[in-house]
Structures are given as C-alpha cells and as structure tokens.
Design an enzyme around this catalytic site. Structure first.
Site: not given
Ligand code: ACO
Length: 427
Positions: A363, A306
């Site tokens: 979710d 998140h």
């Molecule tokens: N699985 C694996 N790795 C992940 C995940 C995941 N679900 N989420 C983040 N990471 C990793 C990224 O690859 C990144 O790694 P790095 O630092 O080595 O490059 C690090 O964690 C940070 O991730 P970002 O994408 O930069 O974080 P951001 O805050 O931009 O994204 C998000 C948040 C979009 C929710 C992300 O965690 C994600 O894609 N999760 C999966 C989708 C999801 O469940 N979305 C629902 C969110 S809740 C809502 O909107 C109601």
C-alpha cells in the site's frame, strides 16, 4: 514414514500428525487435540495458525517470495494481464488462447448491471464512502440472482464468477459517478477490462474520452499485484463466511468490509493522507518517524509493516518502480513521491523499524500511482477490491470444492463464572 509431533499434557503424551506442504512448510495438525485431551490451542490474531491447506498462493515472508499457482509475481506483473491472472488463480492453470478468449468474451457480455441499480445507488448519500457502497451493492447481487444462494453446479458457479468479475468495475465506477453527481457511463465492449473501467470512471457525455494506454497498463499491473495474498484478513473472512454456504456475492461483500479497515486495504488511502499531511507540515519526515516510534502516540507509519513479510514485500518493490515509470511516462512531478522515498529511506535505516522488520508494504506506493491515474483518494481501496476479486473467488471456490467444514473457532472463556440474577431494585 509419516512424521508426528508429540505433545505432553498433564504427564500424558499425545501423538499428532505433521502436515508438510509442497514448499516444505510444516504444521502440526491439532484438529483431534481437544477430543483426545480436552485442550484447545490459543492463538489470538492467528499469528501461528494455518486455517486451511490451499494450492492457490505461496508466500514466504522471510525470503520475500510471492507466487500465484507457482508463478512468481515478478513474472506475472511483467508479462501477464489481470484477466489472465484471474483465470490462473481461479482455475489453477494459465489459459490456452481459446480458454482465455472465451473467458474474456464472457466477461465482456456480463458487464451491464440491472437498471434498478440506479435506484439503489440514489438511495446512498453522495458522501458515503465508496467501500460501504461497494460492499452493499455486491451483496445485493444475491437479490438479483437469488439462485446463487443454493445453486452449486459447476456451470452456475462459473456464471456467478463471470458476473462478479464483469459487474464489479461497473459498480465501482457508478459508485464514483454517483458520489460526484455525474451521469454514469455504460460499459463498452470495444474496451478491454481496465480501459472499460477507466472510461466508465472518467468519460463525460460532453466530451470525448480517450483511455491512455500507459494508464490502462499501469492499472492492469496494479490489479495483478493485488490479485491474491493467501489467508489475509479479508480472504479469511471470505472463506469463513462462505463456509456457512453463503453465496459468493455475500462472501465477497464480507471480504470488502474486512478490506476496508485501515490496518488492511484501507491503508492505501491512509498512506496518501499521511504523505499529504507531512507535506502540509513542511515535509518534516523525521517528526513523523519520531511519532511512529513514540509508544504514547497512536500514530503508525501507514504502508509500513506486514504480518507475514519480515524482509521485504515483493509487491512493494515492483510498485515503487512502477510509480517512477508511470509518473515519468505521464510527465507528472508529484512531491508526495519524494516524501514517500525519503520516509522509506529514513525508516529503513532507523533501528526501531529495522529491529521490528518493518518494511514498505503493497500500500505504500500504490496510492501514488492511483493518484497519477486520476483515481480519487477515497476510491483507492475500491481499486484494491477490484484487484483482490480473483483471489477471493479462487479461495471461496477452493473451499467449497474441498467441502471444508463451517469455520468456527473455539475460545477460552475469561468472564464471570455462574452467578444468580439480581432484580433491578436490589442493584
Ligand atoms: N508504524 C510504527 N510501528 C509499527 C508499525 C507501523 N506501521 N507496524 C508495526 N509496528 C510496531 C508495533 O507497534 C509493534 O511494536 P512493539 O513490538 O514495540 O509493540 C511491532 O511493530 C509489531 O507490530 P504488530 O502490530 O504486532 O504487527 P502485526 O503483524 O500484528 O501487524 C500490520 C501488521 C497490521 C500491517 C502493522 O504493521 C500495521 O499496522 N501497519 C500499518 C498499516 C498498514 O500499512 N496496513 C497494510 C498492511 S498490507 C495489507 O493489508 C494489504
């Protein structure tokens, strides 16, 4: 004494005001910086940018706190109802008994939609994703109520709010019925909000349909948990669209489109599809954890991570318990719930997820409950939409009442500098 921040650019010092929220959050107000210095700030993805000041929802991602208008989400999920929470979010205070009864009654009286909606629905292919249909039909409400574009009196806005809250479940249920070729059900005033929705979703003319109170209460709780989440992607979309003075219907329709994306609300559908894929693959959780960690693999653990919560998502805690309770009350044994729990356990002890502070989000378990309630997978994000409506409405209303200026971010241009047009024959 009011605090200021200093910023030194090209040897010159600029004093900028510091803004403090009621929960002691601090911000540097940079709105005058460009006029003073020629500089803008750059923050792709708005990771460190407060787009507004808001009195609706407080969220502390480090401590895992979520409060609507000051009330902890745990208390609201336990003791309130979705419509009471909607009133709280939109009007700022918990309603008195009289206020609530009027609000609920007004919603009851507006659940019908224009008969022309049958024609609109029949124009969509049956296989259309319901989020696209929802977004289009909610937007089309502006065509049925064209005054919504310019009429801004308090009374008219209140009526628009009631119409939107009342008609959205009807539109959602009809979208589903249309997609499976069943006759639609009309709303029935004897039901409460959630029972009405379930009945429109599942009743058939050939049979009696009784709404199970366990199901209606579980749905009500899920809607409460989704009702607002401050300046997330879809809410920011609603505010920015609304800042152009677009109608509430058009602004919310834009929010629905933003919510549809798999990185946002669309994740609830993706989670179940992922859990099903793991199950079909023999339940090998470790394999999927490895895929999520592999930088050469685009796979992400859906329902994890998140932007703001870096400790735990308080909604996920409540939903996990609710999933256990609902499945037990309904006597359902869903192997996907066991896979979800194992996945969570493995991820939470894996350094990759621990270091990046990746926890289950709202979710992760919600789809398991929706499934237990009989909601089809591609309707999951529509359920999120129904839950998020009060938040979008409250945020749109707050933005308009505060007369916020049109949202218009700056950019740093990185394209070609000036060059002369080359005729096609010379390229
Ligand atoms: N699985 C694996 N790795 C992940 C995940 C995941 N679900 N989420 C983040 N990471 C990793 C990224 O690859 C990144 O790694 P790095 O630092 O080595 O490059 C690090 O964690 C940070 O991730 P970002 O994408 O930069 O974080 P951001 O805050 O931009 O994204 C998000 C948040 C979009 C929710 C992300 O965690 C994600 O894609 N999760 C999966 C989708 C999801 O469940 N979305 C629902 C969110 S809740 C809502 O909107 C109601």
């Amino acid at each position: 004494m009011s605090r200021t921040a200093q910023i030194i650019l090209d040897g010159k010092t600029y004093e900028l005001p510091v803004v403090e929220g009621t929960e002691k959050e601090l911000a540097i107000d940079i709105s005058a910086l460009r006029d003073l210095s020629g500089y803008v700030t750059l923050d792709t993805g708005y990771k460190n940018t407060g787009a507004t000041q808001s009195a609706i929802t407080f969220l502390d991602g480090e401590e895992g706190i979520l409060r609507y208008r000051g009330y902890p989400i745990e208390q609201l999920a336990e003791s309130s109802t979705f419509l009471e929470v909607a009133y709280l979010l939109i009007y700022g205070e918990l309603p008195t008994a009289d206020q609530f009864s009027k609000f609920e009654q007004d919603i009851r009286l507006h659940t019908l939609v224009h008969e022309d909606f049958h024609k609109i629905l029949s124009g969509f292919p049956a296989k259309a994703h319901p989020m696209g249909v929802m977004a289009s039909i909610i937007c089309s409400l502006t065509a049925f109520y064209p005054e919504a574009i310019y009429e801004r009196s308090k009374e008219y806005i209140d009526l628009t709010i009631i119409r939107l809250l009342a008609k959205a479940p009807t539109i959602a249920a009809w979208t589903y019925k249309h997609s499976i070729g069943h006759p639609v059900n009309y709303p029935n005033n004897k039901h409460n909000y959630c029972s009405n929705f379930m009945s429109m979703m599942f009743a058939l003319p050939v049979d009696d349909y009784q709404v199970n109170p366990v199901v209606a209460r579980a749905l009500d709780k899920l809607l409460i948990l989704h009702a607002d989440h401050e300046q997330n992607c879809s809410t920011s979309t609603v505010r920015i669209v609304g800042s152009s003075k677009a109608s509430l219907y058009s602004s919310v329709s834009a929010g629905i489109n933003a919510l549809w994306g798999p990185l946002h609300g669309g994740a609830n559908q993706e989670v179940i599809e992922m859990l099903e894929a793991i199950k079909a693959d023999g339940g090998n959780v470790d394999k999927y954890i490895a895929k999520a960690k592999d930088k050469n693999d685009s796979f992400r653990l859906m329902g994890f991570g998140h932007r703001v919560y870096k400790n735990f998502d308080p909604r996920a805690k409540i939903i996990k318990k609710a999933a256990d309770d609902v499945l037990t009350s309904l006597g359902i044994n869903d192997p996907v719930l066991d896979i979800a729990k194992r996945l969570e356990e493995v991820a939470l002890s894996d350094p990759y997820f621990v270091e990046r502070k990746l926890y289950p989000n709202v979710d992760f378990y919600s789809g398991i409950i929706y499934r237990a309630l009989g909601i089809p997978t591609d309707m999951f994000t529509v359920m999120f939409t129904l839950g998020r409506l009060p938040g979008w409405i409250a945020q749109w209303k707050e933005m308009n009442e505060r007369k916020e200026p049109i949202g218009r971010p700056r950019q740093i241009y990185t394209g070609a500098t000036e060059r002369n047009y080359v005729p096609m024959a010379q390229r």
